[in-house]
Design an enzyme around this catalytic site. Structure first.
Site, PDB file in Angstrom:
ATOM      1  N   ASP A   1       0.831  -1.210   0.000  1.00 25.36           N
ATOM      2  CA  ASP A   1       0.000   0.000   0.000  1.00 25.36           C
ATOM      3  C   ASP A   1       0.859   1.250   0.000  1.00 25.36           C
ATOM      4  O   ASP A   1       0.436   2.314   0.432  1.00 25.36           O
ATOM      5  CB  ASP A   1      -0.927  -0.005   1.215  1.00 25.36           C
ATOM      6  CG  ASP A   1      -2.031   1.039   1.089  1.00 25.36           C
ATOM      7  OD1 ASP A   1      -2.596   1.439   2.137  1.00 25.36           O
ATOM      8  OD2 ASP A   1      -2.324   1.476  -0.042  1.00 25.36           O
TER       9      ASP A   1
ATOM     10  N   LYS B   1       3.059   3.288  -5.626  1.00 25.96           N
ATOM     11  CA  LYS B   1       2.549   2.243  -6.542  1.00 25.96           C
ATOM     12  C   LYS B   1       3.637   1.763  -7.510  1.00 25.96           C
ATOM     13  O   LYS B   1       3.617   0.612  -7.919  1.00 25.96           O
ATOM     14  CB  LYS B   1       1.315   2.748  -7.297  1.00 25.96           C
ATOM     15  CG  LYS B   1       0.244   3.353  -6.383  1.00 25.96           C
ATOM     16  CD  LYS B   1      -0.049   2.487  -5.130  1.00 25.96           C
ATOM     17  CE  LYS B   1      -0.757   3.280  -4.039  1.00 25.96           C
ATOM     18  NZ  LYS B   1      -0.790   2.564  -2.741  1.00 25.96           N
TER      19      LYS B   1
ATOM     20  N   ASP C   1      -3.196  -2.969  -2.610  1.00 26.86           N
ATOM     21  CA  ASP C   1      -4.233  -1.948  -2.656  1.00 26.86           C
ATOM     22  C   ASP C   1      -4.071  -1.105  -3.922  1.00 26.86           C
ATOM     23  O   ASP C   1      -2.987  -1.033  -4.503  1.00 26.86           O
ATOM     24  CB  ASP C   1      -4.137  -1.042  -1.417  1.00 26.86           C
ATOM     25  CG  ASP C   1      -5.345  -0.118  -1.289  1.00 26.86           C
ATOM     26  OD1 ASP C   1      -5.206   0.951  -0.679  1.00 26.86           O
ATOM     27  OD2 ASP C   1      -6.436  -0.467  -1.812  1.00 26.86           O
ATOM     28  N   ASN C   2      -5.150  -0.464  -4.354  1.00 26.48           N
ATOM     29  CA  ASN C   2      -5.113   0.573  -5.396  1.00 26.48           C
ATOM     30  C   ASN C   2      -4.677   0.109  -6.779  1.00 26.48           C
ATOM     31  O   ASN C   2      -4.066   0.879  -7.527  1.00 26.48           O
ATOM     32  CB  ASN C   2      -4.181   1.731  -4.975  1.00 26.48           C
ATOM     33  CG  ASN C   2      -4.447   2.223  -3.605  1.00 26.48           C
ATOM     34  OD1 ASN C   2      -3.624   2.078  -2.708  1.00 26.48           O
ATOM     35  ND2 ASN C   2      -5.622   2.793  -3.399  1.00 26.48           N
TER      36      ASN C   2
ATOM     37  N   GLU D   1     -11.366   4.255  -1.320  1.00 29.71           N
ATOM     38  CA  GLU D   1     -11.819   4.539   0.044  1.00 29.71           C
ATOM     39  C   GLU D   1     -12.702   5.797   0.123  1.00 29.71           C
ATOM     40  O   GLU D   1     -12.373   6.830  -0.433  1.00 29.71           O
ATOM     41  CB  GLU D   1     -10.622   4.698   1.006  1.00 29.71           C
ATOM     42  CG  GLU D   1      -9.502   5.596   0.528  1.00 29.71           C
ATOM     43  CD  GLU D   1      -8.415   4.842  -0.203  1.00 29.71           C
ATOM     44  OE1 GLU D   1      -8.696   3.787  -0.777  1.00 29.71           O
ATOM     45  OE2 GLU D   1      -7.285   5.313  -0.220  1.00 29.71           O
TER      46      GLU D   1
HETATM   47  O1  LIG Z   1      -0.244   6.706  -3.137  1.00 23.90           O
HETATM   48  C1  LIG Z   1      -0.872   6.155  -2.263  1.00 23.90           C
HETATM   49  N1  LIG Z   1      -0.260   5.610  -1.176  1.00 23.90           N
HETATM   50  C2  LIG Z   1       1.198   5.602  -1.075  1.00 23.90           C
HETATM   51  C3  LIG Z   1       1.829   6.827  -0.491  1.00 23.90           C
HETATM   52  C4  LIG Z   1       1.436   8.111  -0.882  1.00 23.90           C
HETATM   53  C5  LIG Z   1       2.090   9.223  -0.324  1.00 23.90           C
HETATM   54  C6  LIG Z   1       3.121   9.066   0.587  1.00 23.90           C
HETATM   55  C7  LIG Z   1       3.501   7.804   0.950  1.00 23.90           C
HETATM   56  C8  LIG Z   1       4.626   7.684   1.926  1.00 23.90           C
HETATM   57  N2  LIG Z   1       4.768   6.350   2.471  1.00 23.90           N
HETATM   58  C9  LIG Z   1       5.683   5.469   1.938  1.00 23.90           C
HETATM   59  C10 LIG Z   1       6.381   5.763   0.776  1.00 23.90           C
HETATM   60  C11 LIG Z   1       7.320   4.859   0.298  1.00 23.90           C
HETATM   61  C12 LIG Z   1       7.566   3.681   1.007  1.00 23.90           C
HETATM   62  N3  LIG Z   1       8.461   2.665   0.786  1.00 23.90           N
HETATM   63  N4  LIG Z   1       8.326   1.764   1.812  1.00 23.90           N
HETATM   64  C13 LIG Z   1       7.387   2.180   2.642  1.00 23.90           C
HETATM   65  C14 LIG Z   1       6.872   3.417   2.167  1.00 23.90           C
HETATM   66  C15 LIG Z   1       5.932   4.300   2.647  1.00 23.90           C
HETATM   67  C16 LIG Z   1       2.856   6.685   0.443  1.00 23.90           C
HETATM   68  C17 LIG Z   1      -2.360   6.113  -2.312  1.00 23.90           C
HETATM   69  C18 LIG Z   1      -3.024   7.109  -3.045  1.00 23.90           C
HETATM   70  C19 LIG Z   1      -4.433   7.127  -3.115  1.00 23.90           C
HETATM   71  C20 LIG Z   1      -5.129   8.177  -3.885  1.00 23.90           C
HETATM   72  C21 LIG Z   1      -4.703   9.514  -3.791  1.00 23.90           C
HETATM   73  C22 LIG Z   1      -5.368  10.496  -4.520  1.00 23.90           C
HETATM   74  C23 LIG Z   1      -6.453  10.169  -5.323  1.00 23.90           C
HETATM   75  F1  LIG Z   1      -7.108  11.137  -5.997  1.00 23.90           F
HETATM   76  C24 LIG Z   1      -6.880   8.843  -5.412  1.00 23.90           C
HETATM   77  C25 LIG Z   1      -6.206   7.857  -4.699  1.00 23.90           C
HETATM   78  C26 LIG Z   1      -5.183   6.135  -2.446  1.00 23.90           C
HETATM   79  C27 LIG Z   1      -4.515   5.139  -1.721  1.00 23.90           C
HETATM   80  O2  LIG Z   1      -5.215   4.155  -1.085  1.00 23.90           O
HETATM   81  C28 LIG Z   1      -3.112   5.123  -1.659  1.00 23.90           C
HETATM   82  O3  LIG Z   1      -2.499   4.106  -0.955  1.00 23.90           O
HETATM   83 MG   LIG Z   2      -3.893   2.570  -0.561  1.00 23.06          MG
END
Ligand SMILES: O=C(NCc1cccc(CNc2ccc3[nH]ncc3c2)c1)c1cc(-c2ccc(F)cc2)cc(O)c1O
Ligand SMILES: [Mg+2]
Length: 214
Positions: free
Chosen positions: A141, A144, A169-170, A199
């Site tokens: 998650d 992506k 997810d996603n 979500e």
């Molecule tokens: O992008 C997403 N999630 C990932 C994410 C995103 C930002 C920061 C992090 C920083 N955390 C991170 C990074 C790198 C990493 N490497 N190892 C661990 C680790 C941890 C992670 C996401 C976006 C949407 C979404 C947004 C907008 C929209 F319009 C529709 C849908 C919905 C989701 O359910 C999503 O999951």
């Molecule tokens: Mg997600």
């Protein structure tokens, strides 16, 4: 300066949930994100699919890539058997700080090991640092475009065994097209798509469940 979205989510948990009650923490976050302020938790609709896959797998060791505020960590950890563990990796320190507090508020801090850092750096250290032989369950998650490289890394590090379940997810929104191609055209995986919605919205999204065969 003002508060952040994760900080406001934590406040909503502290205000509306009961300490030590994971179900009330999950409900408080879902209510807040559906009625007050959207946030990228896996959410209640896809959360039911996550719950059912988890109940089926009943993992002893689970890995989560992308903790965010800990919503799915709480969903996963609340269903683990005693002595089972969830290792969750979060790159963003501000997210990790909030997640620790939300996981602790749910009373699940003894079942969850939150590690700050990048999956690409930490996955190769899982065996030596946490004495992990292999994972029974992996929830993807995080960014992506990291789903494919990290799946390959888990394979190469011998962290997947016959029957390990990957749940991503996603795969529709924002989308992980390379990941779908990778697991669906790969004889080493048995994949299935679970349709749902992004979500707290009516937008289509879903989870891809892939069982490692080798
Ligand atoms: O992008 C997403 N999630 C990932 C994410 C995103 C930002 C920061 C992090 C920083 N955390 C991170 C990074 C790198 C990493 N490497 N190892 C661990 C680790 C941890 C992670 C996401 C976006 C949407 C979404 C947004 C907008 C929209 F319009 C529709 C849908 C919905 C989701 O359910 C999503 O999951
Ligand atoms: Mg997600």
């Amino acid at each position: 300066t003002g508060s952040s979205r994760p900080q406001r989510m934590l406040k909503a948990v502290q205000k509306n949930a009961t300490k030590g009650d994971p179900k009330s923490v999950i409900s408080a976050i879902d209510y807040y994100c559906r009625h007050k302020e959207w946030a990228m938790n896996v959410g209640d609709d896809k959360g039911l699919i996550l719950d059912s896959v988890l109940t089926e797998v009943n993992p002893s060791t689970a890995l989560e890539l992308g903790t965010y505020c800990g919503y799915s960590s709480v969903r996963i950890a609340r269903l683990l058997s005693p002595d089972s563990k969830l290792i969750t990796i979060e790159f963003n320190p501000a997210f990790a700080a909030i997640a620790r507090q939300i996981i602790a508020y749910a009373g699940l801090q003894d079942k969850v090991i939150l590690v700050e850092g990048a999956s690409g750096d930490l996955i190769p250290k899982m065996k030596e640092r946490f004495g992990i032989k292999s994972f029974d369950f992996v929830f993807l998650d995080h960014w992506k475009d990291r789903y494919v490289p990290d799946t390959k890394l888990l394979e190469d590090c011998g962290l997947l065994k016959k029957g390990t379940v990957l749940l991503a997810d996603n795969v529709i929104c924002p989308g992980a097209p390379e990941y779908l191609k990778y697991v669906r055209n790969n004889p080493r995986y048995e994949s299935r798509y679970y349709p749902s919605n992004l979500e707290y919205t009516k937008v289509e999204d879903g989870l891809e469940k892939s069982v490692f065969l080798e």
